[in-house]
Design a protein around this motif. Structure first.
Motif, mmCIF file in Angstrom:
data_model
loop_
_atom_site.group_PDB
_atom_site.id
_atom_site.type_symbol
_atom_site.label_atom_id
_atom_site.label_comp_id
_atom_site.label_asym_id
_atom_site.label_seq_id
_atom_site.Cartn_x
_atom_site.Cartn_y
_atom_site.Cartn_z
ATOM 1 N N TRP A 7 127.798 -9.519 38.099
ATOM 2 C CA TRP A 7 128.770 -9.196 37.055
ATOM 3 C C TRP A 7 128.107 -9.047 35.694
ATOM 4 O O TRP A 7 128.452 -8.186 34.910
ATOM 5 C CB TRP A 7 129.878 -10.246 36.992
ATOM 6 C CG TRP A 7 130.980 -9.889 37.923
ATOM 7 C CD1 TRP A 7 131.377 -10.571 39.033
ATOM 8 C CD2 TRP A 7 131.805 -8.726 37.870
ATOM 9 N NE1 TRP A 7 132.393 -9.902 39.653
ATOM 10 C CE2 TRP A 7 132.688 -8.773 38.973
ATOM 11 C CE3 TRP A 7 131.891 -7.646 36.996
ATOM 12 C CZ2 TRP A 7 133.627 -7.792 39.220
ATOM 13 C CZ3 TRP A 7 132.829 -6.665 37.245
ATOM 14 C CH2 TRP A 7 133.682 -6.742 38.344
ATOM 15 N N CYS A 10 126.677 -5.689 35.533
ATOM 16 C CA CYS A 10 127.732 -4.705 35.272
ATOM 17 C C CYS A 10 128.062 -4.681 33.792
ATOM 18 O O CYS A 10 128.113 -3.633 33.161
ATOM 19 C CB CYS A 10 129.022 -5.062 36.011
ATOM 20 S SG CYS A 10 128.898 -4.797 37.748
ATOM 21 N N VAL A 105 140.837 -4.052 45.965
ATOM 22 C CA VAL A 105 140.119 -3.152 45.065
ATOM 23 C C VAL A 105 141.129 -2.399 44.196
ATOM 24 O O VAL A 105 141.018 -2.355 42.967
ATOM 25 C CB VAL A 105 139.276 -2.127 45.866
ATOM 26 C CG1 VAL A 105 138.611 -1.143 44.916
ATOM 27 C CG2 VAL A 105 138.241 -2.837 46.725
ATOM 28 N N THR A 108 143.386 -4.898 41.843
ATOM 29 C CA THR A 108 142.656 -5.429 40.685
ATOM 30 C C THR A 108 142.445 -4.345 39.635
ATOM 31 O O THR A 108 142.584 -4.584 38.438
ATOM 32 C CB THR A 108 141.292 -6.000 41.133
ATOM 33 O OG1 THR A 108 141.514 -6.868 42.228
ATOM 34 C CG2 THR A 108 140.627 -6.747 39.999
ATOM 35 N N ASN A 109 142.101 -3.149 40.078
ATOM 36 C CA ASN A 109 141.829 -2.098 39.098
ATOM 37 C C ASN A 109 143.098 -1.572 38.438
ATOM 38 O O ASN A 109 143.045 -1.105 37.300
ATOM 39 C CB ASN A 109 140.997 -0.983 39.735
ATOM 40 C CG ASN A 109 139.547 -1.412 39.870
ATOM 41 O OD1 ASN A 109 138.895 -1.690 38.866
ATOM 42 N ND2 ASN A 109 139.063 -1.520 41.097
ATOM 43 N N LEU A 112 143.440 -4.263 35.788
ATOM 44 C CA LEU A 112 142.442 -4.109 34.718
ATOM 45 C C LEU A 112 142.769 -2.938 33.797
ATOM 46 O O LEU A 112 142.360 -2.908 32.648
ATOM 47 C CB LEU A 112 141.044 -3.927 35.316
ATOM 48 C CG LEU A 112 140.442 -5.170 35.982
ATOM 49 C CD1 LEU A 112 139.095 -4.835 36.609
ATOM 50 C CD2 LEU A 112 140.279 -6.302 34.965
ATOM 51 N N ASP A 152 139.963 2.655 41.355
ATOM 52 C CA ASP A 152 138.745 1.919 41.682
ATOM 53 C C ASP A 152 138.028 1.536 40.387
ATOM 54 O O ASP A 152 138.455 1.901 39.297
ATOM 55 C CB ASP A 152 137.832 2.739 42.610
ATOM 56 C CG ASP A 152 137.482 4.078 42.010
ATOM 57 O OD1 ASP A 152 137.105 4.107 40.829
ATOM 58 O OD2 ASP A 152 137.588 5.104 42.717
ATOM 59 N N THR A 153 136.940 0.789 40.521
ATOM 60 C CA THR A 153 136.289 0.241 39.324
ATOM 61 C C THR A 153 135.704 1.345 38.443
ATOM 62 O O THR A 153 135.727 1.241 37.220
ATOM 63 C CB THR A 153 135.199 -0.765 39.733
ATOM 64 O OG1 THR A 153 135.759 -1.659 40.691
ATOM 65 C CG2 THR A 153 134.715 -1.568 38.552
ATOM 66 N N THR A 156 138.367 2.448 36.280
ATOM 67 C CA THR A 156 138.672 1.462 35.249
ATOM 68 C C THR A 156 137.688 1.601 34.092
ATOM 69 O O THR A 156 138.080 1.630 32.924
ATOM 70 C CB THR A 156 138.609 0.036 35.833
ATOM 71 O OG1 THR A 156 139.585 -0.056 36.869
ATOM 72 C CG2 THR A 156 138.885 -1.014 34.785
ATOM 73 N N GLY A 183 130.584 1.219 39.218
ATOM 74 C CA GLY A 183 131.917 0.991 39.770
ATOM 75 C C GLY A 183 131.852 0.606 41.236
ATOM 76 O O GLY A 183 132.579 -0.267 41.701
ATOM 77 N N GLY A 186 131.130 -2.951 41.565
ATOM 78 C CA GLY A 186 132.361 -3.696 41.309
ATOM 79 C C GLY A 186 133.281 -3.668 42.516
ATOM 80 O O GLY A 186 133.811 -4.706 42.930
ATOM 81 N N ASP A 187 133.446 -2.470 43.102
ATOM 82 C CA ASP A 187 134.327 -2.329 44.263
ATOM 83 C C ASP A 187 133.874 -3.218 45.408
ATOM 84 O O ASP A 187 134.694 -3.807 46.112
ATOM 85 C CB ASP A 187 134.352 -0.870 44.745
ATOM 86 C CG ASP A 187 135.098 0.025 43.773
ATOM 87 O OD1 ASP A 187 135.827 -0.517 42.929
ATOM 88 O OD2 ASP A 187 134.950 1.260 43.881
#
Lengths: 250, 198
Positions: A7, A10, A105, A108-109, A112, A152-153, A156, A183, A186-187
């Motif tokens: 993280w 990221c 996935v 959460t996105n 976010l 997806d991340t 985001t 991303g 993150g996913d």
């Protein structure tokens, strides 16, 4: 611990983004007037996004594009064709099941990005399809018109203002960018499979199955691109940028 | 007696409201539907010989797609560097390529249905949003149409947010800049002859 380090990585990359993305925007703006002039009588074009993306490592990208192309035609596609002996409803159910598992996935996105409605719909879909759809085998939520765009991340990060950075063709996974590559990391943290007690090889097997199963349902999209695009590399690159821009906007 | 009539009237009203939108579509929508439904009908008629079906579909497509303007947009700013003869040659080759890839692909979609989602008008042009409903997903396909006399003609197709003409323009432009007109035509010919790695 590994998760934490991931993280931080990221975060560092995200923070480093604005510099990169403003470069890309400046580049796109420079290129735009010259390209647009013959298309100006298309009132809908202004709603579409520029297809420009920085591609400083085009040589390497074309190399991986070539590798992925061979991988597709000589490994994945033959497997997918063989797998087509299984009746389509079964393959669609397998696809539904794996899609249902990836709800964290998408949920959460949605959160976010502050998309409350999308998040609620994802939870609703999870319950309906898991309970009513026999563990996710049947996508009855979609039959009930309970759908929301998949988040997806990478999207985001895009919604937060990060640009693509530049284009990257990943070996095996295909078209991506610096932003969407991050991303992907993150996913994978949000993918329940990451936390299942299986070896890396078994997890990779699940992903290969997912891909082969998907390709067995797909109507030879890549073959069509290969057939009529003068330069399939450019077609895929520009298509990727347009498709992702639309996904970020939704 | 009134007890029977009232529900009947309500039912009639409901039916007319429900079926209303189908009739309320604009000329552009009606014409596009005619073409798409016509193509689907020919595709589903599996008894007819395949080259005859292809011919029929080709005729329908040529009626509705404005290949001239598509070819021009695909070349973008380079179009005006072409001589009239080159413009004609390019338009002919480009149309065959588009048509061939379209016909090759459409067979795969025989069993799918097409939903007409909505339409929008902007500065005299119309965008019609459709969805192809396949076994596991909906593929959004948008048609952009402009008016020519009584006819509404398609000048671009947008699949999942990807405009075909825009996408063609970036690669055609690059090939033309690097290899000139002859190189461009050579590449299209190679594609028409089915060379995968051209």
């Amino acid at each position: 611990m590994r998760v934490m380090i991931g993280w931080f990585l990221c975060l560092a990359l995200v923070l480093g983004f604005p510099a990169l993305s403003s470069n890309t925007i400046a580049m796109a703006a420079d290129a735009a007037p010259a390209v647009e002039d013959e298309f100006e009588d298309d009132p809908f074009a202004e709603e579409e996004t520029s297809v420009e993306i920085a591609d400083p490592i085009e040589g390497i990208n074309r190399g991986f594009f070539w590798v992925n192309d061979k991988l597709y035609f000589y490994a994945l596609k033959p497997l997918a064709r063989g797998w087509r002996v299984v009746p389509e409803p079964v393959r669609v159910s397998a696809d539904n099941f794996l899609t249902n598992l990836l709800t964290p996935v998408r949920f959460t996105n949605n959160v976010l990005q502050g998309k409350a409605e999308g998040a609620v719909i994802e939870v609703g879909r999870l319950f309906i399809n898991t309970i009513g759809g026999m563990g996710g085998l049947f996508d009855i939520a979609t039959d009930m018109d309970l759908t929301t765009p998949e988040e997806d991340t990478g999207q985001t990060l895009g919604a937060w203002g990060a640009g693509h950075g530049f284009y990257i063709v990943l070996p095996v996974f295909g078209p991506s960018s610096l932003r969407d590559g991050v991303g992907r990391v993150g996913d994978s943290f949000l993918d329940p499979l990451t936390y299942v007690d299986m070896t890396y090889l078994e997890k990779a097997g699940v992903k290969v199955f997912d891909t082969v199963n998907y390709l067995s349902i797909d109507k030879d999209t890549y073959e069509a691109i290969k057939k009529d695009a003068l330069d399939p590399y450019l077609f895929v690159r520009d298509g990727y940028v347009q498709r992702r821009a639309k996904a970020v906007k939704e | 007696m009134r007890r029977i009539f009232l529900p009947l009237i309500v039912a009639c009203l409901a039916v007319s409201l429900l079926t209303g939108p189908a009739f309320a579509g604009s000329t552009a929508m009606v014409q596009l539907q005619e073409t798409v439904d016509g193509i689907l009908e020919i595709l589903r008629d599996k008894k007819a010989p395949s080259d005859q079906r292809k011919q029929k579909i080709s005729a329908l497509v040529r009626e509705r797609f404005d290949y001239g303007i598509m070819a021009q947009s695909a070349m973008g700013k380079h179009w005006r560097k072409f001589t009239p003869a080159q413009k004609e040659e390019f338009t002919a080759k480009f149309s065959s390529l588009l048509e061939e890839s379209y016909l090759d692909r459409i067979d795969a979609y025989t069993d799918e249905t097409v939903d007409y989602v909505k339409e929008r008008e902007k500065r005299g042009k119309v965008l019609i949003e459709t969805d192809i409903v396949t076994a596991n997903k909906r593929i959004p396909i948008h048609y952009k149409l402009r008016q020519r006399g009584d006819l509404w003609l398609v000048y671009d197709v947008v699949v999942e947010g990807v405009s075909l003409i825009r996408n063609y323009r970036s690669s055609y432009g690059k090939v033309f800049k690097k290899e000139g007109f002859a190189g461009l035509i050579r590449k299209i010919d190679a594609k028409l002859n089915g060379e995968q790695d051209a």
